[in-house]
Motif scaffolding. Structure first.
Motif, PDB file in Angstrom:
ATOM      1  N   GLU A  74     -28.607 -12.282  10.187  1.00 25.73           N
ATOM      2  CA  GLU A  74     -27.939 -11.437   9.193  1.00 25.73           C
ATOM      3  C   GLU A  74     -27.135 -12.265   8.195  1.00 25.73           C
ATOM      4  OE1 GLU A  74     -25.841  -8.016  10.865  1.00 25.73           O
ATOM      5  OE2 GLU A  74     -26.893  -8.385  12.732  1.00 25.73           O
ATOM      6  N   GLY A  75     -27.207 -13.605   8.328  1.00 22.26           N
ATOM      7  CA  GLY A  75     -26.466 -14.452   7.389  1.00 22.26           C
ATOM      8  C   GLY A  75     -24.971 -14.431   7.614  1.00 22.26           C
ATOM      9  N   LEU A  76     -24.563 -14.264   8.882  1.00 21.30           N
ATOM     10  CA  LEU A  76     -23.128 -14.219   9.186  1.00 21.30           C
ATOM     11  C   LEU A  76     -22.553 -15.614   9.397  1.00 21.30           C
ATOM     12  CD1 LEU A  76     -23.424 -11.218  11.665  1.00 21.30           C
ATOM     13  CD2 LEU A  76     -22.589 -11.160   9.305  1.00 21.30           C
ATOM     14  N   VAL A  77     -23.449 -16.580   9.576  1.00 22.21           N
ATOM     15  CA  VAL A  77     -23.053 -17.993   9.666  1.00 22.21           C
ATOM     16  C   VAL A  77     -24.001 -18.768   8.760  1.00 22.21           C
ATOM     17  CG1 VAL A  77     -22.803 -19.996  11.184  1.00 22.21           C
ATOM     18  CG2 VAL A  77     -22.234 -17.715  12.039  1.00 22.21           C
ATOM     19  N   ARG A  78     -23.466 -19.391   7.730  1.00 25.61           N
ATOM     20  CA  ARG A  78     -24.325 -20.164   6.825  1.00 25.61           C
ATOM     21  C   ARG A  78     -24.495 -21.574   7.352  1.00 25.61           C
ATOM     22  NH1 ARG A  78     -22.242 -21.271   2.399  1.00 25.61           N
ATOM     23  NH2 ARG A  78     -20.391 -19.973   2.244  1.00 25.61           N
ATOM     24  N   LEU A 122     -21.422 -25.587   9.113  1.00 25.01           N
ATOM     25  CA  LEU A 122     -21.599 -24.208   9.560  1.00 25.01           C
ATOM     26  C   LEU A 122     -20.430 -23.413   9.001  1.00 25.01           C
ATOM     27  CD1 LEU A 122     -23.549 -25.717  11.385  1.00 25.01           C
ATOM     28  CD2 LEU A 122     -22.552 -24.544  13.354  1.00 25.01           C
ATOM     29  N   THR A 123     -20.738 -22.399   8.204  1.00 23.59           N
ATOM     30  CA  THR A 123     -19.680 -21.634   7.545  1.00 23.59           C
ATOM     31  C   THR A 123     -19.674 -20.202   8.061  1.00 23.59           C
ATOM     32  OG1 THR A 123     -20.011 -22.998   5.573  1.00 23.59           O
ATOM     33  CG2 THR A 123     -18.710 -20.986   5.305  1.00 23.59           C
ATOM     34  N   LEU A 124     -18.560 -19.804   8.666  1.00 22.69           N
ATOM     35  CA  LEU A 124     -18.403 -18.423   9.126  1.00 22.69           C
ATOM     36  C   LEU A 124     -18.355 -17.554   7.877  1.00 22.69           C
ATOM     37  CD1 LEU A 124     -15.641 -19.218  11.784  1.00 22.69           C
ATOM     38  CD2 LEU A 124     -18.125 -19.019  12.160  1.00 22.69           C
ATOM     39  N   ALA A 125     -19.248 -16.573   7.789  1.00 23.37           N
ATOM     40  CA  ALA A 125     -19.466 -15.929   6.492  1.00 23.37           C
ATOM     41  C   ALA A 125     -19.392 -14.397   6.566  1.00 23.37           C
ATOM     42  CB  ALA A 125     -20.801 -16.392   5.907  1.00 23.37           C
ATOM     43  N   ARG A 126     -18.203 -13.898   6.977  1.00 29.37           N
ATOM     44  CA  ARG A 126     -17.882 -12.462   6.812  1.00 29.37           C
ATOM     45  C   ARG A 126     -16.562 -12.409   6.059  1.00 29.37           C
ATOM     46  NH1 ARG A 126     -16.762  -8.935  11.507  1.00 29.37           N
ATOM     47  NH2 ARG A 126     -17.587  -7.146  10.406  1.00 29.37           N
ATOM     48  N   PRO A 127     -16.508 -12.945   4.878  1.00 29.41           N
ATOM     49  CA  PRO A 127     -15.212 -13.111   4.213  1.00 29.41           C
ATOM     50  C   PRO A 127     -14.470 -11.801   3.999  1.00 29.41           C
ATOM     51  CG  PRO A 127     -17.023 -13.517   2.676  1.00 29.41           C
ATOM     52  CD  PRO A 127     -17.626 -13.432   4.046  1.00 29.41           C
ATOM     53  N   GLY A 128     -15.210 -10.704   3.814  1.00 26.69           N
ATOM     54  CA  GLY A 128     -14.559  -9.389   3.626  1.00 26.69           C
ATOM     55  C   GLY A 128     -13.813  -8.935   4.866  1.00 26.69           C
ATOM     56  N   GLU A 166     -26.691 -20.221  17.711  1.00 29.21           N
ATOM     57  CA  GLU A 166     -27.993 -20.718  17.241  1.00 29.21           C
ATOM     58  C   GLU A 166     -27.816 -21.852  16.226  1.00 29.21           C
ATOM     59  OE1 GLU A 166     -30.362 -16.510  17.991  1.00 29.21           O
ATOM     60  OE2 GLU A 166     -29.806 -17.061  15.954  1.00 29.21           O
ATOM     61  N   ALA A 167     -26.805 -21.713  15.364  1.00 28.58           N
ATOM     62  CA  ALA A 167     -26.564 -22.755  14.356  1.00 28.58           C
ATOM     63  C   ALA A 167     -26.086 -24.042  15.030  1.00 28.58           C
ATOM     64  CB  ALA A 167     -25.526 -22.267  13.347  1.00 28.58           C
ATOM     65  N   ILE A 168     -25.248 -23.898  16.053  1.00 32.47           N
ATOM     66  CA  ILE A 168     -24.766 -25.076  16.786  1.00 32.47           C
ATOM     67  C   ILE A 168     -25.954 -25.773  17.452  1.00 32.47           C
ATOM     68  CG2 ILE A 168     -23.384 -25.799  18.780  1.00 32.47           C
ATOM     69  CD1 ILE A 168     -21.410 -23.508  18.038  1.00 32.47           C
TER      70      ILE A 168
END
Ligand code: T3D
Length: 252
Positions: free
Chosen positions: A2-6, A16-22, A37-39
């Protein structure tokens, strides 16, 4: 996904960027799965040397999303075992040098995930908060293990029992953070640090990590024997031979 971690790479550095900024990058189960999975993806990439973990927007992460708590108290333990523990153990045992780049508030489990990285750096305006007591919980995601070891029992008790937000400079003084950078220079400083770390011998970095992590459970005699074994391995590396040859070639 879902693109929650770039996931991005630059040379030998994965970011690795945590990506739920809202939602201040608060964790949900799908997001923790993506983080795992990104790790793992970074671990499997032989071209990489360093993993940077950071947050998009104004926060590192607000910890568990309180709108996505399990319905039962038993469910809380399940999420800790199935989602958080694998992230913490993967980071602590990672082949790469792991750097938490704390760009803003890091609360609850997010603070402890940052502390599980090998090195933590913070922006001047960032803070770390053991928010748990504020909502009637105990520190988790490795917090009760990491905190006494990083800041001593006295400070660990104070952090956990007050739930205070600790500004970056105080976190540095306590030993939770290695360097604090001005906000405006944060991204560039993190990049420079990551590239500098990536230039070091991967063999040495792996053995340094192993020796320091293992020391936490060893007595002195065991640790001295471990040092002798691991240093023999380091001394057998090309990086060591080449560095000594370069030094001697300067005629010192
Ligand atoms: O199994 C399990 O699930 C248990 C695992 C638990 C692990 C944990 O991490 S428990 C700890 C959970 N985290 C917290 O309790 C932290 C709560 N948040 C805060 O203390 C603060 O929001 C921050 C220090 C992170 C940031 O403060 P500030 O002043 O910069 O922002 P704010 O105004 O408080 O928050 C902005 C918005 O984010 C706000 O929503 P709104 O009003 O704009 O619609 C706020 O409700 C929301 N928010 C912040 N943290 C969370 C959150 N929403 C959901 N979950 C959050 N954790």
């Amino acid at each position: 996904m879902e693109g929650l971690v770039r996931y991005g790479t630059a040379g030998a550095v994965a970011t690795l960027t945590l990506a739920r900024p809202g939602k201040l990058n608060a964790f949900t189960r799908p997001m923790l799965k993506e983080l795992r999975e990104a790790i793992d993806r970074a671990e499997a990439d032989d071209t990489l040397r360093v993993l940077v973990l950071t947050g998009e927007g104004r926060a590192f992460s607000a910890g568990q999303d309180l709108n996505h708590m399990p319905e039962t108290s038993a469910g809380v333990g399940v999420i800790l075992e199935e989602d958080y523990a694998p992230v913490v153990t993967r980071l602590m045992r990672h082949r790469l040098v792991t750097v938490a780049a704390i760009n803003g508030p890091a609360a609850g489990a997010a603070a402890n995930i940052a502390l599980a990285c090998d090195i933590a750096v913070a922006a001047e305006s960032a803070s770390l908060m053991q928010a748990f007591v504020r909502i009637g919980l105990i520190p988790d995601a490795g917090g009760t293990w990491l905190l006494p070891r990083l800041v001593g029992l006295r400070n660990a008790m104070a952090l956990a029992l007050t739930g205070d937000a600790i500004p970056a400079r105080e976190a540095q003084a306590m030993g939770m953070v290695y360097r604090v950078f001005p906000d405006a220079a944060f991204a560039a400083e993190v990049e420079a640090l990551a590239q500098r770390l990536a230039a070091h011998s991967p063999v040495a970095c792996r053995l340094i990590k192993e020796s320091l992590r293992d020391s936490l459970g060893n007595d002195l005699t065991t640790q001295l024997a471990l040092e002798a074994r691991l240093q023999s391995e380091a001394a057998g590396s090309d990086a060591f031979r080449e560095a000594v040859a370069r030094f001697l070639a300067k005629g010192r």
